[in-house]
Design a protein around this motif. Structure first.
Motif, short mmCIF file in Angstrom:
data_model
loop_
_atom_site.label_atom_id
_atom_site.label_comp_id
_atom_site.label_asym_id
_atom_site.label_seq_id
_atom_site.Cartn_x
_atom_site.Cartn_y
_atom_site.Cartn_z
N GLU A 65 0.85 -1.19 0.00
CA GLU A 65 0.00 0.00 0.00
C GLU A 65 0.89 1.24 0.00
OE1 GLU A 65 -3.90 0.78 2.37
OE2 GLU A 65 -2.22 1.45 3.63
N TYR A 66 0.45 2.25 -0.74
CA TYR A 66 1.20 3.50 -0.87
C TYR A 66 0.31 4.68 -0.55
CZ TYR A 66 4.37 0.43 -3.34
OH TYR A 66 5.22 -0.60 -3.66
N HIS A 67 0.84 5.61 0.24
CA HIS A 67 0.16 6.87 0.51
C HIS A 67 0.74 7.90 -0.46
CE1 HIS A 67 -1.03 4.74 4.08
NE2 HIS A 67 -1.79 5.76 4.47
N ILE A 68 -0.13 8.60 -1.15
CA ILE A 68 0.28 9.54 -2.20
C ILE A 68 -0.05 10.96 -1.75
CG2 ILE A 68 0.06 10.14 -4.63
CD1 ILE A 68 1.06 7.25 -4.22
N ILE A 69 0.96 11.85 -1.83
CA ILE A 69 0.80 13.23 -1.38
C ILE A 69 1.32 14.19 -2.44
CG2 ILE A 69 3.04 13.31 -0.17
CD1 ILE A 69 1.59 14.94 2.06
N CYS A 70 0.75 15.40 -2.47
CA CYS A 70 1.22 16.48 -3.34
C CYS A 70 1.09 17.78 -2.53
CB CYS A 70 0.42 16.53 -4.65
SG CYS A 70 -1.32 16.95 -4.45
N GLN A 71 0.97 18.90 -3.18
CA GLN A 71 0.87 20.18 -2.47
C GLN A 71 -0.50 20.39 -1.83
OE1 GLN A 71 3.20 22.41 -1.68
NE2 GLN A 71 1.72 23.73 -0.67
N SER A 72 -1.56 20.10 -2.57
CA SER A 72 -2.91 20.39 -2.06
C SER A 72 -3.83 19.18 -2.00
CB SER A 72 -3.57 21.46 -2.93
OG SER A 72 -3.80 20.94 -4.23
N GLY A 73 -3.52 18.15 -2.73
CA GLY A 73 -4.36 16.96 -2.79
C GLY A 73 -4.95 16.71 -4.16
N SER A 74 -4.78 17.64 -5.08
CA SER A 74 -5.34 17.48 -6.43
C SER A 74 -4.55 16.46 -7.25
CB SER A 74 -5.37 18.83 -7.14
OG SER A 74 -5.89 18.69 -8.43
N ARG A 75 -3.25 16.66 -7.36
CA ARG A 75 -2.42 15.71 -8.14
C ARG A 75 -2.42 14.33 -7.50
NH1 ARG A 75 3.01 19.22 -8.88
NH2 ARG A 75 2.07 20.32 -7.13
N GLN A 86 -5.51 0.57 -12.01
CA GLN A 86 -4.56 -0.43 -12.52
C GLN A 86 -4.28 -1.53 -11.49
OE1 GLN A 86 -1.05 1.17 -14.66
NE2 GLN A 86 -1.92 3.19 -14.24
N GLY A 87 -4.97 -1.47 -10.36
CA GLY A 87 -4.83 -2.52 -9.37
C GLY A 87 -3.89 -2.22 -8.21
N TYR A 88 -3.35 -1.02 -8.14
CA TYR A 88 -2.45 -0.67 -7.04
C TYR A 88 -3.25 -0.21 -5.83
CZ TYR A 88 1.30 -0.94 -10.45
OH TYR A 88 2.18 -1.39 -11.39
N GLN A 89 -2.72 -0.50 -4.64
CA GLN A 89 -3.35 -0.12 -3.39
C GLN A 89 -2.79 1.25 -2.97
OE1 GLN A 89 -3.22 -3.35 -0.42
NE2 GLN A 89 -2.43 -4.62 -2.09
N VAL A 90 -3.63 2.27 -3.07
CA VAL A 90 -3.18 3.63 -2.80
C VAL A 90 -4.15 4.34 -1.86
CG1 VAL A 90 -1.82 3.94 -4.90
CG2 VAL A 90 -4.27 4.41 -4.94
N VAL A 91 -3.59 5.27 -1.11
CA VAL A 91 -4.35 6.12 -0.20
C VAL A 91 -3.98 7.56 -0.51
CG1 VAL A 91 -4.77 6.74 2.22
CG2 VAL A 91 -4.33 4.34 1.60
N ASN A 92 -4.98 8.37 -0.79
CA ASN A 92 -4.74 9.78 -1.07
C ASN A 92 -4.57 10.55 0.25
OD1 ASN A 92 -4.69 12.24 -2.66
ND2 ASN A 92 -6.73 12.63 -1.85
N VAL A 93 -3.56 11.41 0.31
CA VAL A 93 -3.37 12.26 1.47
C VAL A 93 -3.98 13.62 1.14
CG1 VAL A 93 -1.72 13.29 3.08
CG2 VAL A 93 -1.26 11.02 2.10
N SER A 94 -5.22 13.83 1.59
CA SER A 94 -5.92 15.08 1.27
C SER A 94 -5.35 16.22 2.11
CB SER A 94 -7.42 14.94 1.49
OG SER A 94 -7.71 14.68 2.84
N GLY A 95 -5.32 17.38 1.51
CA GLY A 95 -4.74 18.55 2.19
C GLY A 95 -3.30 18.78 1.79
#
Length: 106
Positions: A65-75, A86-95
């Motif tokens: 599992e991967y947590h994905i972060i950017c500047q604001s949460g959009s990207r 595509q079948g990857y386990q991801v968690v969006n880091v909002s904010g």
């Protein structure tokens, strides 16, 4: 194409809840390298969005599992939508890093 983004197939957590997980998760910052160098969440690995989405199999394991972060949460949200389809386990880091409550690492 828009239906892909409206059907949420991934979890999200608030950036304020990230600190307690650092060091225990795979955290990927999808901002460009210059943005990352200017300041990032500790323990984050930088893989710009366009590079990650071009060859996710080079950087990710479908069993982790991967947590994905950017500047604001959009990207990060767009990246999570693409990767989860595509079948990857991801968690969006909002904010994003803009909402991170502790000093960013430089």
């Amino acid at each position: 194409m828009f239906s892909l983004f409206s059907k949420k197939k991934f979890e999200s957590i608030n950036v304020r809840d990230l600190s307690e997980k650092l060091g225990k998760i795979n955290l990927i910052d999808v901002r460009e390298s210059g943005e990352f160098k200017a300041g990032h969440v500790p323990k984050a690995k930088n893989i710009p969005m366009n590079i990650l989405l071009k060859n996710p199999e080079k950087y990710l394991n479908e069993k982790e599992e991967y947590h994905i972060i950017c500047q604001s949460g959009s990207r990060s949200s767009k990246t999570c939508a693409n990767l989860s389809s595509q079948g990857y386990q991801v968690v969006n880091v909002s904010g994003g890093t803009g909402g991170y409550p502790l000093p960013l690492k430089k």
